[in-house]
Design an enzyme around this catalytic site. Structure first.
Site, short mmCIF file in Angstrom:
data_model
loop_
_atom_site.label_atom_id
_atom_site.label_comp_id
_atom_site.label_asym_id
_atom_site.label_seq_id
_atom_site.Cartn_x
_atom_site.Cartn_y
_atom_site.Cartn_z
N MET A 91 0.95 -1.01 -0.05
CA MET A 91 -0.52 0.35 -0.14
C MET A 91 0.47 1.21 0.04
SD MET A 91 -2.94 -1.53 -0.47
CE MET A 91 -3.90 -3.05 -0.07
N HIS A 110 -4.06 -5.50 -8.54
CA HIS A 110 -5.73 -4.77 -8.79
C HIS A 110 -6.24 -5.14 -8.00
CE1 HIS A 110 -7.61 -1.24 -8.30
NE2 HIS A 110 -7.77 -1.30 -8.92
N GLU A 181 -7.32 -12.57 -8.56
CA GLU A 181 -6.56 -12.82 -8.11
C GLU A 181 -5.24 -14.03 -7.96
OE1 GLU A 181 -6.24 -9.32 -5.35
OE2 GLU A 181 -8.38 -8.78 -5.38
C1 GAR Z 1 -6.35 -7.80 -2.72
O1 GAR Z 1 -6.98 -7.78 -2.88
C2 GAR Z 1 -5.00 -6.40 -3.30
O2 GAR Z 1 -6.07 -6.94 -4.82
C3 GAR Z 1 -5.57 -5.31 -3.32
O3 GAR Z 1 -5.65 -5.33 -1.41
C4 GAR Z 1 -4.91 -6.34 -1.28
C5 GAR Z 1 -4.13 -7.19 -0.68
O4 GAR Z 1 -4.49 -8.30 0.10
N1 GAR Z 1 -4.29 -4.04 -3.17
C6 GAR Z 1 -4.89 -3.14 -3.86
O5 GAR Z 1 -5.92 -2.34 -3.91
C7 GAR Z 1 -3.94 -2.39 -4.42
N2 GAR Z 1 -3.98 -1.26 -5.68
P1 GAR Z 1 -4.21 -10.07 0.44
O6 GAR Z 1 -2.98 -9.25 1.74
O7 GAR Z 1 -4.58 -10.13 1.39
O8 GAR Z 1 -2.65 -10.26 -0.49
#
Ligand code: GAR
Length: 209
Positions: A91, A110, A181
Protein backbone atom coordinates in the site's frame (compact mmCIF):
# COMPACT_ATOMS: atom_id res chain seq x y z
CA UNK A 1 16.26 -19.12 -11.35
CA UNK A 2 14.68 -15.67 -11.13
CA UNK A 3 14.97 -14.16 -7.64
CA UNK A 4 11.59 -12.81 -6.53
CA UNK A 5 10.76 -10.34 -3.76
CA UNK A 6 7.14 -9.94 -2.67
CA UNK A 7 6.16 -6.59 -1.13
CA UNK A 8 3.20 -6.64 1.24
CA UNK A 9 1.34 -4.50 3.75
CA UNK A 10 -1.46 -6.61 5.17
CA UNK A 11 -3.05 -10.04 5.29
CA UNK A 12 -0.94 -11.51 2.56
CA UNK A 13 -3.43 -13.88 0.91
CA UNK A 14 -1.85 -13.11 -2.48
CA UNK A 15 1.59 -13.84 -1.05
CA UNK A 16 0.16 -17.14 0.24
CA UNK A 17 -1.15 -17.98 -3.23
CA UNK A 18 2.35 -17.48 -4.66
CA UNK A 19 3.99 -19.52 -1.87
CA UNK A 20 1.44 -22.33 -2.33
CA UNK A 21 2.01 -22.35 -6.10
CA UNK A 22 5.76 -22.44 -5.48
CA UNK A 23 5.35 -25.41 -3.10
CA UNK A 24 3.36 -27.22 -5.82
CA UNK A 25 6.15 -26.56 -8.33
CA UNK A 26 4.00 -24.16 -10.36
CA UNK A 27 6.41 -21.21 -10.31
CA UNK A 28 8.68 -22.38 -13.06
CA UNK A 29 12.21 -20.97 -12.99
CA UNK A 30 11.59 -18.60 -10.04
CA UNK A 31 11.94 -18.56 -6.25
CA UNK A 32 10.64 -16.15 -3.59
CA UNK A 33 13.80 -15.00 -1.78
CA UNK A 34 12.38 -12.19 0.36
CA UNK A 35 9.14 -10.75 1.68
CA UNK A 36 9.25 -7.04 2.52
CA UNK A 37 6.47 -5.49 4.55
CA UNK A 38 5.70 -1.80 4.96
CA UNK A 39 4.09 -2.65 8.28
CA UNK A 40 5.59 -4.70 11.12
CA UNK A 41 2.28 -6.24 12.21
CA UNK A 42 1.27 -7.51 8.76
CA UNK A 43 0.07 -11.11 8.95
CA UNK A 44 1.91 -11.61 5.65
CA UNK A 45 5.17 -11.73 7.65
CA UNK A 46 3.84 -14.74 9.57
CA UNK A 47 3.04 -16.43 6.24
CA UNK A 48 6.62 -15.80 5.09
CA UNK A 49 7.98 -17.26 8.32
CA UNK A 50 5.80 -20.35 7.97
CA UNK A 51 7.15 -20.91 4.46
CA UNK A 52 10.77 -20.39 5.56
CA UNK A 53 11.17 -17.22 3.49
CA UNK A 54 13.11 -14.31 5.08
CA UNK A 55 10.80 -11.43 6.03
CA UNK A 56 11.90 -7.79 6.37
CA UNK A 57 10.14 -4.63 7.54
CA UNK A 58 10.74 -1.34 5.73
CA UNK A 59 8.47 1.53 6.81
CA UNK A 60 8.19 4.78 4.91
CA UNK A 61 7.98 6.82 8.11
CA UNK A 62 11.50 5.68 9.11
CA UNK A 63 12.87 7.70 6.16
CA UNK A 64 13.12 11.45 5.67
CA UNK A 65 11.13 11.37 2.43
CA UNK A 66 9.33 9.08 0.01
CA UNK A 67 12.31 9.39 -2.36
CA UNK A 68 14.74 8.21 0.36
CA UNK A 69 12.44 5.30 1.17
CA UNK A 70 12.28 4.23 -2.46
CA UNK A 71 16.05 4.59 -2.87
CA UNK A 72 16.67 2.43 0.22
CA UNK A 73 14.20 -0.16 -1.03
CA UNK A 74 15.91 -0.26 -4.44
CA UNK A 75 19.35 -0.65 -2.79
CA UNK A 76 18.05 -3.50 -0.65
CA UNK A 77 16.52 -5.29 -3.64
CA UNK A 78 19.78 -4.96 -5.60
CA UNK A 79 21.76 -6.33 -2.62
CA UNK A 80 19.52 -9.40 -2.71
CA UNK A 81 19.88 -9.70 -6.51
CA UNK A 82 16.12 -9.42 -6.93
CA UNK A 83 14.98 -9.53 -10.56
CA UNK A 84 11.20 -9.52 -10.08
CA UNK A 85 9.33 -7.33 -7.59
CA UNK A 86 5.76 -8.43 -6.87
CA UNK A 87 3.40 -5.96 -5.20
CA UNK A 88 0.86 -8.13 -3.38
CA UNK A 89 -1.34 -5.73 -1.45
CA UNK A 90 1.58 -3.29 -0.99
CA UNK A 91 0.00 0.00 0.00
CA UNK A 92 2.99 2.37 -0.34
CA UNK A 93 3.35 4.29 -3.59
CA UNK A 94 6.69 3.79 -5.36
CA UNK A 95 8.22 6.84 -7.00
CA UNK A 96 9.19 7.40 -10.62
CA UNK A 97 12.88 6.69 -10.03
CA UNK A 98 12.11 3.29 -8.51
CA UNK A 99 9.67 2.41 -11.30
CA UNK A 100 12.26 3.36 -13.94
CA UNK A 101 15.03 1.40 -12.20
CA UNK A 102 12.88 -1.74 -12.22
CA UNK A 103 11.03 -1.04 -15.48
CA UNK A 104 9.00 -4.07 -16.59
CA UNK A 105 10.25 -5.94 -13.50
CA UNK A 106 7.53 -4.84 -11.06
CA UNK A 107 4.09 -6.44 -11.18
CA UNK A 108 1.02 -5.50 -9.19
CA UNK A 109 -2.33 -7.16 -8.58
CA UNK A 110 -5.31 -4.81 -8.54
CA UNK A 111 -8.82 -5.92 -7.51
CA UNK A 112 -10.81 -4.60 -10.51
CA UNK A 113 -10.85 -4.78 -14.28
CA UNK A 114 -8.56 -1.83 -15.11
CA UNK A 115 -9.36 0.86 -16.35
CA UNK A 116 -12.42 0.65 -14.08
CA UNK A 117 -12.09 1.52 -10.39
CA UNK A 118 -8.37 2.22 -10.34
CA UNK A 119 -5.95 5.08 -9.75
CA UNK A 120 -5.44 7.25 -6.68
CA UNK A 121 -7.70 6.32 -3.76
CA UNK A 122 -8.75 2.97 -5.24
CA UNK A 123 -7.19 0.29 -3.07
CA UNK A 124 -8.36 -2.66 -0.98
CA UNK A 125 -12.00 -2.60 0.05
CA UNK A 126 -12.55 0.88 -1.47
CA UNK A 127 -12.37 -0.68 -4.93
CA UNK A 128 -15.24 -3.07 -4.19
CA UNK A 129 -17.28 -0.35 -2.49
CA UNK A 130 -16.98 1.73 -5.66
CA UNK A 131 -17.93 -1.20 -7.89
CA UNK A 132 -21.05 -1.90 -5.81
CA UNK A 133 -21.95 1.82 -5.73
CA UNK A 134 -21.80 1.88 -9.53
CA UNK A 135 -23.91 -1.28 -9.81
CA UNK A 136 -21.57 -3.15 -12.17
CA UNK A 137 -22.59 -6.76 -12.72
CA UNK A 138 -19.08 -7.97 -13.53
CA UNK A 139 -15.83 -7.01 -11.85
CA UNK A 140 -12.54 -8.89 -11.48
CA UNK A 141 -8.82 -8.47 -11.08
CA UNK A 142 -5.89 -7.24 -13.16
CA UNK A 143 -2.20 -8.04 -12.99
CA UNK A 144 -0.07 -5.35 -14.61
CA UNK A 145 3.45 -4.00 -14.85
CA UNK A 146 3.99 -0.98 -12.64
CA UNK A 147 5.02 2.43 -13.93
CA UNK A 148 4.82 5.88 -12.33
CA UNK A 149 1.09 6.22 -13.11
CA UNK A 150 -1.00 4.57 -10.38
CA UNK A 151 -2.52 1.38 -11.88
CA UNK A 152 -1.54 2.73 -15.32
CA UNK A 153 1.18 0.26 -16.40
CA UNK A 154 0.92 -2.37 -19.16
CA UNK A 155 -1.83 -4.92 -18.50
CA UNK A 156 -0.62 -8.53 -18.39
CA UNK A 157 -3.71 -10.53 -17.42
CA UNK A 158 -7.30 -10.01 -16.32
CA UNK A 159 -10.06 -12.26 -15.01
CA UNK A 160 -13.74 -11.41 -14.68
CA UNK A 161 -15.84 -12.24 -11.60
CA UNK A 162 -19.62 -11.95 -11.25
CA UNK A 163 -21.18 -9.49 -8.84
CA UNK A 164 -24.14 -11.18 -7.12
CA UNK A 165 -27.30 -9.68 -5.60
CA UNK A 166 -26.78 -8.87 -1.93
CA UNK A 167 -22.97 -8.65 -2.18
CA UNK A 168 -21.26 -6.55 0.46
CA UNK A 169 -17.78 -5.11 -0.25
CA UNK A 170 -16.29 -7.81 2.00
CA UNK A 171 -18.13 -10.68 0.28
CA UNK A 172 -17.22 -9.35 -3.16
CA UNK A 173 -13.57 -8.87 -2.14
CA UNK A 174 -13.35 -12.51 -1.00
CA UNK A 175 -14.84 -13.77 -4.29
CA UNK A 176 -12.52 -11.60 -6.41
CA UNK A 177 -9.53 -12.82 -4.42
CA UNK A 178 -10.47 -16.50 -4.61
CA UNK A 179 -11.64 -16.59 -8.23
CA UNK A 180 -9.30 -14.07 -9.82
CA UNK A 181 -6.36 -12.65 -7.83
CA UNK A 182 -5.10 -15.91 -6.32
CA UNK A 183 -5.31 -17.63 -9.72
CA UNK A 184 -3.86 -14.86 -11.89
CA UNK A 185 -0.97 -13.64 -9.77
CA UNK A 186 1.00 -16.92 -9.36
CA UNK A 187 0.37 -17.69 -13.04
CA UNK A 188 1.78 -14.33 -14.15
CA UNK A 189 4.75 -14.66 -11.78
CA UNK A 190 5.58 -17.95 -13.44
CA UNK A 191 5.17 -16.51 -16.96
CA UNK A 192 7.60 -13.73 -16.05
CA UNK A 193 10.15 -16.16 -14.62
CA UNK A 194 9.87 -18.35 -17.72
CA UNK A 195 10.72 -15.29 -19.84
CA UNK A 196 7.37 -15.43 -21.66
CA UNK A 197 6.28 -11.79 -21.21
CA UNK A 198 7.28 -9.01 -23.56
CA UNK A 199 6.14 -5.39 -23.67
CA UNK A 200 5.97 -3.37 -26.89
CA UNK A 201 6.97 0.32 -27.09
CA UNK A 202 3.30 1.28 -26.92
CA UNK A 203 2.77 -0.74 -23.74
CA UNK A 204 1.07 -3.86 -25.06
CA UNK A 205 2.03 -7.11 -23.35
CA UNK A 206 2.44 -10.29 -25.40
CA UNK A 207 2.64 -13.74 -23.84
CA UNK A 208 4.69 -16.23 -25.84
CA UNK A 209 4.05 -19.98 -25.98
C1 GAR B 1 -5.82 -7.43 -2.58
O1 GAR B 1 -7.20 -7.45 -2.88
C2 GAR B 1 -5.07 -6.61 -3.61
O2 GAR B 1 -5.56 -6.76 -4.91
C3 GAR B 1 -5.32 -5.22 -3.11
O3 GAR B 1 -5.20 -5.33 -1.70
C4 GAR B 1 -5.57 -6.63 -1.29
C5 GAR B 1 -4.46 -7.22 -0.47
O4 GAR B 1 -4.83 -8.46 0.08
N1 GAR B 1 -4.39 -4.29 -3.68
C6 GAR B 1 -4.72 -3.06 -4.05
O5 GAR B 1 -5.82 -2.58 -3.86
C7 GAR B 1 -3.59 -2.27 -4.71
N2 GAR B 1 -4.13 -1.14 -5.40
P1 GAR B 1 -3.75 -9.52 0.60
O6 GAR B 1 -2.82 -8.78 1.57
O7 GAR B 1 -4.58 -10.54 1.33
O8 GAR B 1 -3.03 -10.07 -0.58
Amino acid sequence: MVNIAVLVSGGGTNLQAILDAQARGEIKNGRVRAVISSNESAYALERARNAGVPGYVMKKRDYASGAEYCAALARFLHEKDVELVVLAGFMTVLDEGFCREFENRIINVHPSLIPSFCGDGYYGLHVHEAALRKGVKVTGATVHFVNAITDGGPIIAQKAVEVLPGDTPEVLQKRVMAQAEHVLLPHVVSLFCEGRLSVSDDGIVTISE
